[in-house]
Design a protein around this motif. Structure first.
Motif, PDB file in Angstrom:
ATOM      1  N   GLY A 121     -67.390-104.356  74.548  1.00 16.26           N
ATOM      2  CA  GLY A 121     -67.824-103.708  75.775  1.00 16.26           C
ATOM      3  C   GLY A 121     -66.949-104.091  76.949  1.00 16.26           C
ATOM      4  O   GLY A 121     -66.439-103.240  77.682  1.00 16.26           O
ATOM      5  N   ALA A 122     -66.733-105.409  77.110  1.00 21.89           N
ATOM      6  CA  ALA A 122     -65.962-105.893  78.252  1.00 21.89           C
ATOM      7  C   ALA A 122     -64.531-105.368  78.214  1.00 21.89           C
ATOM      8  O   ALA A 122     -63.928-105.107  79.248  1.00 21.89           O
ATOM      9  CB  ALA A 122     -65.973-107.420  78.279  1.00 21.89           C
ATOM     10  N   SER A 123     -63.995-105.189  77.002  1.00 25.71           N
ATOM     11  CA  SER A 123     -62.609-104.726  76.896  1.00 25.71           C
ATOM     12  C   SER A 123     -62.453-103.345  77.534  1.00 25.71           C
ATOM     13  O   SER A 123     -61.423-103.049  78.126  1.00 25.71           O
ATOM     14  CB  SER A 123     -62.167-104.701  75.434  1.00 25.71           C
ATOM     15  OG  SER A 123     -62.912-103.752  74.702  1.00 25.71           O
ATOM     16  N   LEU A 139     -64.338-102.190  80.014  1.00 25.96           N
ATOM     17  CA  LEU A 139     -64.467-102.425  81.447  1.00 25.96           C
ATOM     18  C   LEU A 139     -63.140-102.934  82.017  1.00 25.96           C
ATOM     19  O   LEU A 139     -62.679-102.486  83.071  1.00 25.96           O
ATOM     20  CB  LEU A 139     -65.575-103.465  81.664  1.00 25.96           C
ATOM     21  CG  LEU A 139     -65.999-103.812  83.074  1.00 25.96           C
ATOM     22  CD1 LEU A 139     -66.693-102.622  83.712  1.00 25.96           C
ATOM     23  CD2 LEU A 139     -66.950-105.008  83.074  1.00 25.96           C
ATOM     24  N   SER A 149     -72.818-104.455  73.572  1.00 31.84           N
ATOM     25  CA  SER A 149     -71.996-105.650  73.505  1.00 31.84           C
ATOM     26  C   SER A 149     -72.736-106.885  73.968  1.00 31.84           C
ATOM     27  O   SER A 149     -73.446-106.872  74.980  1.00 31.84           O
ATOM     28  CB  SER A 149     -70.771-105.392  74.385  1.00 31.84           C
ATOM     29  OG  SER A 149     -70.450-106.497  75.161  1.00 31.84           O
ATOM     30  N   MET A 197     -71.413-108.160  77.391  1.00 38.93           N
ATOM     31  CA  MET A 197     -71.878-107.415  78.559  1.00 38.93           C
ATOM     32  C   MET A 197     -73.356-107.659  78.839  1.00 38.93           C
ATOM     33  O   MET A 197     -73.814-107.488  79.956  1.00 38.93           O
ATOM     34  CB  MET A 197     -71.582-105.922  78.401  1.00 38.93           C
ATOM     35  CG  MET A 197     -70.101-105.582  78.484  1.00 38.93           C
ATOM     36  SD  MET A 197     -69.173-106.439  79.794  1.00 38.93           S
ATOM     37  CE  MET A 197     -69.990-105.829  81.266  1.00 38.93           C
ATOM     38  N   GLU A 253     -70.956 -96.728  76.748  1.00 40.58           N
ATOM     39  CA  GLU A 253     -69.549 -96.758  76.348  1.00 40.58           C
ATOM     40  C   GLU A 253     -69.078 -95.375  75.937  1.00 40.58           C
ATOM     41  O   GLU A 253     -69.885 -94.509  75.610  1.00 40.58           O
ATOM     42  CB  GLU A 253     -69.353 -97.708  75.160  1.00 40.58           C
ATOM     43  CG  GLU A 253     -69.603 -99.152  75.484  1.00 40.58           C
ATOM     44  CD  GLU A 253     -69.321-100.066  74.303  1.00 40.58           C
ATOM     45  OE1 GLU A 253     -68.755 -99.605  73.310  1.00 40.58           O
ATOM     46  OE2 GLU A 253     -69.682-101.245  74.402  1.00 40.58           O
TER      47      GLU A 253
END
Lengths: 445, 296
Positions: free
Chosen positions: A308-310, A312, B159, B162, B214
């Motif tokens: 997920g962070a990737s 963002l 995630s 997150m 996402e």
């Protein structure tokens, strides 16, 4: 992993699905040799991972050797839908009764595999469902039981063929199997090339299919996407490595993928997408306005953490006007060695103007362990990176990790900027782009 | 109240003697979670951090009585038999932490679970935490109080990272969380955004929900449909990540198997459908606290 058509046919042959006889060619010489094993008319088909080849002129029925050679010359090593053509297959032209469609896929909503079948085929399924929705039949499959014979027959779906396709689907851990067109042929049509004995492609029980379905069915095309998580069970499968976004992987994409293949703990590099300023890769709004063509000298290497962070991180770098050199991520608490390898691969690119290591606050990924891997990789990079390095992380043992990095930076003279969880990811990304711009200006002087 | 996990939740851990199994056991015990048994075939009779280990789920249940959750901490190719065993024994919630489980195995597990009316969270789910009450999985790691605090906001993300990043943002702005759930990023997951919205709808503690969306998949569309149908009536704030990827070719897979460019809905399509349904779409990640303030 998406497969080439010929790789798909090879899997089909393992489950007794018949395909027209074909030969795979890599150059003009092989085309000339292969044509001797087939009778005209011969179908020449470029092998690329993109769909819609027929529409783009990638499939041609040839009646002379000259036509074949001309077709091959105009495609080998050229780009077709953005992919370099490495293979062309020559296939026997089969007299078919009509074109149908069949596929097995996963529905992410109902969470089951399902079969789609259409009496009409030859065009893409999206088009079919728009123009002839009444021709399409759908059957959901209980993965623990397999397709129901009754339902298949009731819906007029060729039973034997569907069962073989199901075999291919689950035995080889596919995410998608699609045959379009699927061709019913008269029973007496001989599929094989001139010197091939009948039945050798169909496997030992292809006779059964002759008896049960009204026609014999031939897979004129083969589209297969393998489930990457299932590859563990199929190490012997004969398929070529594929790139992240094109058929031909870059060197870095290949070696990055290898990291996870060798060690299942956590993940690092399974997804590595090299972005090189070519038309299909990312460009920052600033780069486009300036008319620059992208390229290596203005890129920021990215080592993101977490799926997920990737996303963002990438969004934030692009929004700040930066140009990522790559997309990759590591997550799930990989050992230091894996991060070390990924660091070496990511930073092996020439002309970088920054390196960003960023992720969210980790739950169970040991930050000291993973950043130790980063540091070990970093000190091995030659020439020694002079560009700014921005790190933004949080989670278990982050404080120890940053203490270690500060020491490494001091000893080796790296320009490392450390940010903890109190700094938003987007702010760290903006800082990266800013430092990278300053670095470029300094270097121009 | 919270959802999925509370103070009373009784937990079983399959694969408890492995490296991540051992670690999560001590983290859960530290948080006050009632870890009542573990299972590792062949290691029955051992103990992990005072928790008794059994050879099978049946043996464990016979000895310690019913449990609410089984957490699966085994290598990817062993998840199928482990999860099937938990479902056969009617454990109401099966949490699959393991990553890289083949999608066909997941389909088999989910299909069997549906028949037996069992909930599955994951695979590749970091877990769920109801701050101050309890947690399942590795969410928050050894130090959950660093980012999570008790409150009124429900949080959903594929995630794990997150989940904590969002919770930290929300906590720092003075809001706590009712329950935070990582649903996992695989192509097929047992618990979807929509499933959780329905749970949060029925939860008195939860006043608003924040979700991290996402590129790829249709989770956000399902959520929008629930709002339109009046089945979810609390404020929903969504942040969508992966805009950058839309310049990549269709079918490019990113970090999560479910994050595939061009799979089902485009980003623009998602934003429009969400906005039309009345959901709040956060332009910037850091805007989320002020959007919560406005919504409450």
């Amino acid at each position: 992993m998406k497969l080439y058509e010929f790789e798909g046919h090879r899997i089909f042959s393992k489950v007794g699905i018949e395909s027209p006889f074909f030969v795979v060619c890599e150059d003009i010489d092989q085309i000339k040799q292969a044509r001797k094993r087939l009778k005209f008319p011969i179908v020449a088909k470029v092998q690329v991972l993109a769909g819609g080849r027929s529409k783009g002129g990638g499939i041609k029925v040839c009646t002379t050797e000259k036509q074949l050679v001309d077709f091959a010359k105009s495609h080998f090593d050229c780009e077709f839908y953005g992919e370099k053509v490495r293979f062309i297959i020559l296939a026997q032209k089969v007299e078919i009764e009509k074109e149908q469609y069949i596929s097995i896929n996963y529905d992410t909503l109902t969470k089951t595999p399902f079969i789609l079948f259409s009496e009409g085929g030859g065009v893409e399924i999206e088009e079919l469902s728009k123009n002839q929705p009444d021709l399409i039949r759908r059957i959901d499959i209980d993965p623990n039981l397999g397709p129901s014979k009754k339902e298949l027959l009731k819906n007029g779906i060729p039973y034997e063929f569907a069962m073989r396709l199901w075999d291919a689907f689950w035995r080889y851990d596919c995410r998608l199997v699609e045959v379009n067109p699927l061709a019913p042929v008269k029973q007496n049509v001989i599929l094989e090339g001139a010197k091939r004995p009948i039945g050798s492609r169909g496997g030992k029980d292809s006779i059964a299919s002759l008896q049960n379905d009204k026609y014999r069915y031939v897979a004129v095309d083969a589209k297969i996407i393998l489930d990457d998580s299932g590859l563990l069970r199929h190490r012997d499968l004969d398929v070529l490595p594929k790139g992240a976004i094109s058929a031909v992987p870059t060197e870095r994409e290949l070696v990055a993928k290898q990291i996870d293949a060798e060690d299942y703990r956590g993940s690092a590099g399974s997804v590595f997408i090299e972005l090189d300023g070519s038309p299909r890769s990312l460009r920052s709004p600033r780069g486009e306005a300036g008319g620059e063509a992208g390229g290596e000298a203005r890129d920021i290497a990215i080592l993101a953490s977490g799926g997920g962070a990737s996303l963002l991180v990438m969004d934030a770098v692009v929004a700040a006007g930066g140009a990522p050199a790559n997309y990759t991520e590591y997550s799930g608490n990989p050992p230091a060695e894996k991060v070390e390898k990924l660091t070496k691969i990511t930073l092996s690119r020439a002309g970088l103007s920054g390196c960003l290591v960023a992720g969210a606050v980790a739950n169970f990924t040991d930050i000291y362990e993973t950043l130790s891997g980063f540091a070990r990789g970093l000190v091995q990079i030659k020439p020694k990176p002079q560009y700014p390095i921005v790190i933004r992380r949080g989670g278990p043992r982050q404080a120890e990790a940053y203490e270690m990095l500060e020491k490494v930076a001091k000893k080796e003279g790296f320009d490392i900027h450390l940010f903890g969880p109190e700094t938003p990811i987007s702010v760290a990304c903006e800082k990266m782009v800013e430092l990278s711009e300053q670095y470029k200006i300094r270097n121009m002087k | 109240m919270a959802i999925l996990v509370n103070r009373e939740t009784r937990v079983l851990i399959q694969g408890i003697t492995g490296k991540s199994g051992t670690q999560v056991t001590s983290e859960l015990l530290d948080y006050g979670v009632r870890v009542v048994a573990g299972v590792t075939p062949g290691k029955g009779g051992q103990e992990v951090d005072t928790v008794p280990v059994f050879n099978s789920v049946r043996d464990a249940l016979d000895a310690v009585g019913p449990v609410d959750v089984s957490m699966i901490y085994v290598p990817p190719l062993l998840v199928l038999p482990a999860a099937m065993e938990a479902i056969e024994n009617s454990i109401p919630l099966v949490h699959i932490f393991a990553e890289k489980v083949p999608v066909f195995d997941v389909a088999k597990i989910l299909s069997f679970a549906r028949k037996k009316n069992i909930k599955v969270l994951g695979p590749a789910s970091v877990g769920a935490i109801s701050p101050g009450e309890g947690k399942i999985g590795s969410i928050g790691g050894p130090n959950p109080d660093a980012v999570f605090s008790k409150g009124q906001i429900g949080i959903i993300s594929k995630s794990g990272g997150m989940c904590s990043e969002l919770s930290m943002l929300v906590s720092n702005a003075g809001y706590g969380q009712s329950t935070v759930v990582g649903i996992g990023g695989d192509l097929l997951v047992g618990t979807s955004f929509a499933d959780l919205l329905l749970e949060f709808e029925g939860d008195l503690q939860t006043k608003a929900v924040v979700a991290f969306g996402e590129v790829g998949g249709s989770a956000e569309i399902e959520a929008a449909n629930l709002i339109k149908e009046g089945k979810f009536t609390k404020p929903l704030i969504v942040f969508l990540a992966g805009k950058f990827a839309e310049s990549l070719p269709r079918d490019t897979a990113l970090g999560h198997a479910g994050a595939i460019v061009g799979l089902e809905a485009t980003m623009e399509h998602k934003i429009k459908i969400l906005k039309d349904s009345g959901a709040i779409v956060a332009q910037n990640f850091e805007d989320i606290p002020s959007l919560i303030k406005k919504a409450l």
